[in-house]
Design an enzyme around this catalytic site. Structure first.
Site: not given
Ligand code: URA
Length: 250
Positions: A105-106
Site C-alpha cells: 500500500l502507498d
C-alpha cells in the site's frame, strides 16, 4: 511429524541470535533439548517432539505467522527502510524474523495488509492470474463524471496507456466543490498506484485511501490504524483454500 531442522536454524528463525551466536550459546551449555544440555548446534530437532530452552526459558517453534494489520499512514510497505518505519516493525509480537507484507500500500494509504512469512500463500494472493479482488474506500476531490461507473466497469485506460481490468464502483456520497465524494471501488489487480491513477483518468484526485478487504480477508473494524491481530485459524484456512473467491461486487 513436522519436518526436522537443525537446532541453530530453529533458534535463529525464532530470533534467538545468528547462527554463530547460537553455536557459541550451545558451546557454553546455555541450550537444553528435552532438559539435557545440547552442545551440538547442528543437532536435528523435530519441533513437535522436542522441547528446546535457552537459559532455562522454553522457546517454541512457529513455522508460519499470519497477521492482519490496519496500516497507518506514514509507514512503508517493506521489511526494511532507511527513512521510514516499516509495516513489519509494527508487528511487535512477531516471533519470526522473516515476515513480509503481502503486496504494497502507498505510504499515505491505510487499511488491510496481510503480514506473513508464508511465501506460497503470498504468491497465490498476488498472482495476477488469480484475480483476487481488493475493495477500497476512498475520498475523491473533483466532480465524478456522470459515466464514471460505466467507464470503470468497462475497464479504463490510464494516462500512460495501461489498460485496467473491469472494476466496480459504488458512489457512497456524491461530493460537490470542496466536499469530497466517497466511493467504494473493487479491483482485481494491483498495478502501481492503481486506484489513484484510475481516478486521475476520470479527472479527480484521491485524497484519502483505505483498503477494506483482500479476497475473503476483511479488515477487522476493531483495529485502529497501527493495530494488528493474528489471523484466526478459520481465516488462514479460508485464505489458503479460496483466497481468490470474489468477495462481493464483481
Ligand atoms: N491504489 C493506490 O493508488 N494506492 C494504494 O496504496 C493501493 C491501491
Amino acid at each position: 511429524m513436522m519436518k526436522e531442522l537443525r537446532l541453530d536454524k530453529y533458534l535463529t528463525e525464532m530470533g534467538e541470535g545468528t547462527r554463530s551466536q547460537i553455536k557459541e550459546m550451545a558451546r557454553k551449555g546455555r541450550i537444553l533439548v528435552d532438559g539435557i544440555t545440547e552442545k551440538r548446534a547442528e543437532r536435528k530437532i523435530d519441533p513437535e517432539q522436542h522441547q528446546v530452552s535457552v537459559d532455562g526459558r522454553p522457546v517454541s517453534y512457529v513455522r508460519n505467522e499470519y497477521y492482519m494489520l490496519n496500516k497507518p499512514q506514514g509507514v512503508v510497505s517493506a521489511t526494511e527502510d532507511s527513512r521510514y518505519e516499516t509495516v513489519v516493525s509494527l508487528i511487535r509480537s512477531r516471533k519470526r524474523d522473516d515476515l513480509f507484507p503481502v503486496g504494497r500500500l502507498d505510504i499515505d494509504t491505510e487499511g488491510l495488509l496481510l503480514i506473513t512469512n508464508d511465501g506460497d500463500l503470498a504468491h497465490q494472493l498476488l498472482s495476477p492470474k488469480k484475480h483476487v479482488d481488493k475493495v477500497y474506500f476512498a475520498q475523491v476531490l473533483g466532480e465524478l463524471p456522470p459515466d464514471a461507473k460505466e467507464r470503470i466497469e468497462e475497464g479504463l485506460v490510464l494516462s500512460d496507456g495501461t489498460p485496467t481490468l473491469p472494476a466496480h464502483l459504488e458512489v457512497l456520497r456524491q461530493g460537490k466543490e470542496e466536499m469530497p465524494s466517497e466511493i467504494r471501488l473493487t479491483i482485481r489487480e494491483g498495478k502501481f498506484h492503481q486506484v489513484k491513477r484510475m481516478f486521475e483518468t476520470l479527472g479527480c484526485r484521491v485524497i484519502y485511501l483505505k483498503r477494506m478487504s483482500m479476497g475473503i480477508l476483511v479488515l477487522d473494524e476493531a483495529l485502529m490504524p497501527g493495530e494488528y491481530r493474528p489471523l484466526s485459524e478459520e481465516e488462514i484456512r479460508e485464505l489458503k483454500s479460496h483466497g481468490n473467491t470474489l468477495r462481493a461486487y464483481l
